[in-house]
Design an enzyme around this catalytic site. Structure first.
Site, PDB file in Angstrom:
ATOM      1  N   CYS A  15       0.818  -1.215   0.000  1.00 26.50           N
ATOM      2  CA  CYS A  15       0.000   0.000   0.000  1.00 26.50           C
ATOM      3  C   CYS A  15       0.851   1.265   0.000  1.00 26.50           C
ATOM      4  CB  CYS A  15      -0.931   0.006   1.207  1.00 26.50           C
ATOM      5  SG  CYS A  15      -1.971   1.470   1.241  1.00 26.50           S
TER       6      CYS A  15
ATOM      7  N   CYS B  73      -1.480   1.734  -3.060  1.00 31.69           N
ATOM      8  CA  CYS B  73      -2.490   2.794  -2.959  1.00 31.69           C
ATOM      9  C   CYS B  73      -1.930   4.204  -2.813  1.00 31.69           C
ATOM     10  CB  CYS B  73      -3.473   2.529  -1.826  1.00 31.69           C
ATOM     11  SG  CYS B  73      -3.124   1.143  -0.766  1.00 31.69           S
TER      12      CYS B  73
ATOM     13  N   LYS C 243      -0.002   5.378  -6.021  1.00 33.57           N
ATOM     14  CA  LYS C 243      -1.030   5.356  -7.073  1.00 33.57           C
ATOM     15  C   LYS C 243      -1.968   6.557  -6.955  1.00 33.57           C
ATOM     16  CE  LYS C 243      -4.703   3.634  -6.140  1.00 33.57           C
ATOM     17  NZ  LYS C 243      -5.476   2.425  -6.080  1.00 33.57           N
TER      18      LYS C 243
ATOM     19  N   TYR D 103      -9.189  -3.315 -11.273  1.00 38.41           N
ATOM     20  CA  TYR D 103      -9.075  -1.911 -10.882  1.00 38.41           C
ATOM     21  C   TYR D 103      -7.671  -1.366 -11.048  1.00 38.41           C
ATOM     22  CZ  TYR D 103      -7.406  -3.342  -6.218  1.00 38.41           C
ATOM     23  OH  TYR D 103      -6.677  -3.868  -5.184  1.00 38.41           O
TER      24      TYR D 103
ATOM     25  N   GLU E   5      -7.201   1.800 -13.355  1.00 36.94           N
ATOM     26  CA  GLU E   5      -6.710   3.027 -12.719  1.00 36.94           C
ATOM     27  C   GLU E   5      -5.480   3.558 -13.447  1.00 36.94           C
ATOM     28  OE1 GLU E   5      -8.130   2.302  -8.071  1.00 36.94           O
ATOM     29  OE2 GLU E   5      -6.161   1.611  -8.703  1.00 36.94           O
TER      30      GLU E   5
ATOM     31  N   HIS F 134     -27.730  20.957  -0.909  1.00 34.43           N
ATOM     32  CA  HIS F 134     -27.832  21.496  -2.273  1.00 34.43           C
ATOM     33  C   HIS F 134     -26.930  22.712  -2.444  1.00 34.43           C
ATOM     34  CE1 HIS F 134     -29.790  22.252  -6.101  1.00 34.43           C
ATOM     35  NE2 HIS F 134     -29.917  23.530  -5.761  1.00 34.43           N
TER      36      HIS F 134
ATOM     37  N   GLU G 138     -26.520  14.728  -3.378  1.00 32.96           N
ATOM     38  CA  GLU G 138     -27.905  14.926  -2.925  1.00 32.96           C
ATOM     39  C   GLU G 138     -28.869  14.026  -3.684  1.00 32.96           C
ATOM     40  OE1 GLU G 138     -30.071  18.634  -4.146  1.00 32.96           O
ATOM     41  OE2 GLU G 138     -28.143  19.166  -5.059  1.00 32.96           O
TER      42      GLU G 138
END
Length: 451
Positions: A42, A47, A50, A177, A181, A434, A439
């Site tokens: 990681c 991660c 990356k 992934y 990615e 909002h 939302e």
């Protein structure tokens, strides 16, 4: 019998380090061996670097947007040398933090490879042996390249961070992934990017509507994504690699990166000699408490090939300490784990895909797809998706799928609600914030489909 340590951990990644620290904080005498860099996949080759590359690659679009918003921005292009220097300085800093965390927790560390000799003894690569009441294997995973002619010419995600210079063009092979990615990253950094995936659609196992939208967005952004296509062979041609694909087409690439799978890093650890079972893909087989068939030996993280995510390895490490050192048998919870895929467009997901949910019960699907205000104003908007999969019987939200800028941040918060068992009506009762993209999750009034 007395031992040198209460716990010996093999592997200095996120899971192993957390287990070692927590056990030591509780008074156990702990040692840890790591043959490479502390922080594991990681922090060092996964991660963290990356995500920093994702950030870097997104600025090309932000610069365009800035001009559309009235900013006078001049662009001199991307400097890989500048970025790479900062990236590796940051990884060095993080590795230093991991080493200090262990030191400050009272964990003795060995910069060596560890191997099991018997249920209570670890032999280090310097020839010394250490004994421990409990041994925890947390050696992680490693990228694998399939056996294809010329396969040795390819790099993996491990080497992509170490490139001397950015290639002019690149072929990325895989549809998971990591491949998807990096296709977005390289494309965003200005590299002409082609992606091959042998199957029908990338991101297999994820919600079909969401993965279709990610694939469409990647193509729209400039990635040459080719499905039902694989590498047949590769040969070196000057400074480039000539790739022949399974459709018979040939093309030249500066670099070919394989991201077609990772295997548990469990070879040559002495497991077979101890009778520790290995399963699919070479994973170490463990029970619900991360215990192997040898009672004193446990394993956590990617080497067990359960749910291969950093926060899951950390949870498994914590559950191991609770079970073994705190007398509180704890099984790591692998149910309803939120996750983000940092593709471009980004995706966040928790729970069941529409397809999985429909296979097990009657469902309603609520979704909204629209162009977000910030990018729409700039004139380069890709559509985003907000989607809830709802049980007709219980009204529980079985799955939430988001494709949008910041989807990872959104799914972390939506994940709390889904993990708590929130119903569609709980979402409806929440007032919208909002104007935001998210939302839409609380304003979806009528189902678009039901089964």
């Amino acid at each position: 019998m007395s031992f040198d340590y209460d716990l010996f951990v093999i592997g200095g990644g996120s899971g192993g380090v957390r287990a070692a620290r927590v056990a030591a904080a509780g008074g156990a005498k702990v040692a840890l061996a790591e043959e490479d860099r502390y922080g594991g996949t990681c922090v060092i080759r996964g991660c963290v670097p990356k995500k920093l590359m994702v950030f870097a690659s997104e600025y090309s679009g932000m610069i365009e947007d800035g001009r559309a918003y009235g900013w006078d921005i001049t662009e001199n292009g991307f400097s890989w040398d500048h970025f790479k220097g900062k990236l590796h300085a940051e990884l060095d800093r993080l590795e230093g933090i991991y080493r200090n965390l262990l030191k400050n927790s009272g964990v003795e560390t060995f910069d060596a490879r560890g191997k099991l000799v018997n249920p209570h003894t670890v032999e280090l690569s310097d020839g010394t042996t250490k004994t421990a009441k409990h041994i925890l294997i947390a050696t992680g995973g490693w990228p694998s390249i399939p056996d294809v002619p010329g396969g040795e010419l390819a790099i993996t995600s491990n080497e992509i961070f170490l490139l001397d210079k950015l290639p002019e063009n690149i072929l990325i092979v895989g549809g998971g992934y990591i491949a998807s990615e990096f296709a977005g990253i390289m494309n965003g950094l200005g590299v002409k990017t082609t992606q091959f995936y042998r199957g029908e659609q990338i991101l297999r196992g994820f919600d079909e509507e969401a993965r279709n939208m990610v694939a469409d967005g990647m193509r729209e952004a400039g990635v040459d994504l080719q499905v039902n296509t694989n590498v047949a062979s590769m040969v070196q041609e000057g400074d480039q690699i000539r790739v022949t694909d399974t459709n018979g087409t040939e093309a030249l690439y500066d670099k070919v990166m394989y991201a077609t799978g990772r295997a548990p890093k469990a070879d040559n650890l002495g497991l077979e000699e101890l009778g520790i079972e290995r399963g699919r893909n070479g994973a170490i087989v463990v029970d619900q408490y991360s215990q192997t068939g040898v009672p004193s030996v446990y394993a956590i993280g990617d080497v067990t090939d359960r749910v291969n995510l950093t926060p899951v390895a950390i949870r498994e490490g914590m559950a191991f300490v609770e079970t073994v050192f705190n007398g509180n048998p704890t099984s790591p919870d692998h149910d309803l784990i939120p996750t983000a895929i940092f593709t471009q467009p980004e995706m966040g997901t928790i729970g069941l895909s529409e397809e999985e949910a429909a296979a097990q019960e009657a469902i309603e699907v609520y979704s909204a797809s629209f162009k977000p205000m910030q990018q729409s104003f700039a004139g380069r908007a890709q559509k985003v998706l907000m989607k809830l999969v709802v049980s007709k019987a219980s009204r529980k939200v079985l799955g939430c799928h988001i494709v949008a800028p910041g989807a990872g941040e959104m799914i972390q918060l939506a994940g709390i609600a889904v993990k708590m068992g929130a119903t569609k009506e709980d979402f409806d009762r929440t007032v919208a914030v909002h104007p935001t993209m998210s939302e839409e999750l609380v304003t979806l009034k009528t189902p678009v489909r039901s089964t």
